[in-house]
Design a protein around this motif. Structure first.
Motif, PDB file in Angstrom:
ATOM      1  N   ALA A  22       0.851  -1.191   0.000  1.00 14.01           N
ATOM      2  CA  ALA A  22       0.000   0.000   0.000  1.00 14.01           C
ATOM      3  C   ALA A  22       0.885   1.238   0.000  1.00 14.01           C
ATOM      4  CB  ALA A  22      -0.918   0.009   1.218  1.00 14.01           C
ATOM      5  N   SER A  23       0.609   2.119  -0.927  1.00 14.47           N
ATOM      6  CA  SER A  23       1.301   3.403  -1.010  1.00 14.47           C
ATOM      7  C   SER A  23       0.230   4.486  -1.011  1.00 14.47           C
ATOM      8  CB  SER A  23       2.182   3.464  -2.268  1.00 14.47           C
ATOM      9  OG  SER A  23       1.411   3.259  -3.436  1.00 14.47           O
ATOM     10  N   LEU A  24       0.666   5.741  -1.081  1.00 11.18           N
ATOM     11  CA  LEU A  24      -0.275   6.858  -0.977  1.00 11.18           C
ATOM     12  C   LEU A  24      -0.478   7.562  -2.319  1.00 11.18           C
ATOM     13  CD1 LEU A  24       1.060   8.283   2.386  1.00 11.18           C
ATOM     14  CD2 LEU A  24      -1.069   7.004   2.018  1.00 11.18           C
ATOM     15  N   GLN A  53       1.622   3.345 -11.169  1.00 11.54           N
ATOM     16  CA  GLN A  53       1.064   4.192 -10.121  1.00 11.54           C
ATOM     17  C   GLN A  53       1.870   4.069  -8.830  1.00 11.54           C
ATOM     18  OE1 GLN A  53      -1.861   6.403 -10.301  1.00 11.54           O
ATOM     19  NE2 GLN A  53      -0.651   7.069  -8.546  1.00 11.54           N
ATOM     20  N   LYS A  54       2.256   2.840  -8.464  1.00 12.25           N
ATOM     21  CA  LYS A  54       2.995   2.670  -7.206  1.00 12.25           C
ATOM     22  C   LYS A  54       4.350   3.357  -7.269  1.00 12.25           C
ATOM     23  CE  LYS A  54       3.793  -2.102  -8.469  1.00 12.25           C
ATOM     24  NZ  LYS A  54       2.731  -2.067  -9.439  1.00 12.25           N
ATOM     25  N   ALA A  55       5.032   3.299  -8.415  1.00 14.75           N
ATOM     26  CA  ALA A  55       6.329   3.976  -8.554  1.00 14.75           C
ATOM     27  C   ALA A  55       6.152   5.488  -8.414  1.00 14.75           C
ATOM     28  CB  ALA A  55       6.974   3.627  -9.879  1.00 14.75           C
ATOM     29  N   ARG A  88      12.453   2.829  -1.221  1.00 14.41           N
ATOM     30  CA  ARG A  88      13.401   3.670  -1.950  1.00 14.41           C
ATOM     31  C   ARG A  88      13.805   2.954  -3.220  1.00 14.41           C
ATOM     32  NH1 ARG A  88      19.147   2.892  -0.995  1.00 14.41           N
ATOM     33  NH2 ARG A  88      19.448   0.933   0.121  1.00 14.41           N
ATOM     34  N   ARG A  89      13.866   3.729  -4.301  1.00 14.63           N
ATOM     35  CA  ARG A  89      14.283   3.156  -5.580  1.00 14.63           C
ATOM     36  C   ARG A  89      15.783   2.919  -5.556  1.00 14.63           C
ATOM     37  NH1 ARG A  89      12.691   4.911 -11.745  1.00 14.63           N
ATOM     38  NH2 ARG A  89      13.913   3.269 -12.741  1.00 14.63           N
ATOM     39  N   PHE A 122      12.968  -1.573  -6.042  1.00 12.14           N
ATOM     40  CA  PHE A 122      12.795  -0.836  -4.793  1.00 12.14           C
ATOM     41  C   PHE A 122      13.177  -1.704  -3.610  1.00 12.14           C
ATOM     42  CE2 PHE A 122       9.985   1.189  -7.771  1.00 12.14           C
ATOM     43  CZ  PHE A 122      10.044   2.541  -7.458  1.00 12.14           C
ATOM     44  N   GLU A 123      13.635  -1.056  -2.561  1.00 10.97           N
ATOM     45  CA  GLU A 123      13.863  -1.713  -1.282  1.00 10.97           C
ATOM     46  C   GLU A 123      12.909  -1.113  -0.261  1.00 10.97           C
ATOM     47  OE1 GLU A 123      17.393  -2.653   1.966  1.00 10.97           O
ATOM     48  OE2 GLU A 123      17.643  -0.957   0.592  1.00 10.97           O
TER      49      GLU A 123
END
Length: 163
Positions: A22-24, A53-55, A88-89, A122-123
């Motif tokens: 889940a991201s914002l 969208q998540k990126a 974080r990418r 991403f990490e």
């Protein structure tokens, strides 16, 4: 007991393939998707299309929440994780290490890499973790947080450590 709790978290991370991330969204609303992940210790990695969208969400606000659940046949066997932290990418050597971790877990990813498709890796940097384990009783949850110890371990709340 706290080492056992951390071992349980590591077992769940290593034994599962998918997580709900889940991201914002720009308006602050939640955006939840299922993604495959790989892990090395408490480091979680996932990849996606850089235009997804998540990126975009993570580029704007790195806060994320994750759930991971083990399959179960009845409620007495429910086990899972709820994690909050930051994404974080990755670039350069860090991205290469994450890609290697993915290749070990998902050898089919090679077909996507060889097609020239760009994959953003991403990490997830864990801040808090809740370990749900109904084997210890209905609704049993142990809560911990990432420690700043050099080993990158978890520190468990007092109630969890004595559970």
């Amino acid at each position: 007991m706290s080492e056992k709790l951390t071992d349980d978290v590591l077992e769940l991370l290593e034994g599962r393939h998918d997580m709900t991330l889940a991201s914002l969204l720009p308006d602050g609303g939640p955006h939840a998707v299922v993604v495959s992940y790989a892990s090395r210790g408490l480091s979680l990695y996932f990849g996606c299309d850089p235009s997804s969208q998540k990126a975009a969400n993570i580029a704007r606000d790195p806060r994320v929440a994750i759930t991971i659940t083990s399959p179960y046949s009845d409620w007495s066997q429910i086990r899972g994780l709820a994690i909050s932290g930051h994404a974080r990418r990755l670039n350069g050597e860090a991205a290469e290490r994450a890609a290697e971790c993915f290749m070990k877990k998902f050898d089919e990813i090679a077909q996507y890499i060889t097609t020239g498709a760009e994959i953003a890796l991403f990490e997830i940097v864990i801040q808090r973790v809740s370990l749900l384990d109904y084997r210890r009783g209905f609704g049993h949850v142990a809560r911990g947080r990432a420690s700043s110890r050099q080993d990158g371990g978890l520190t468990w709340d007092d109630a969890a450590a004595s559970a």
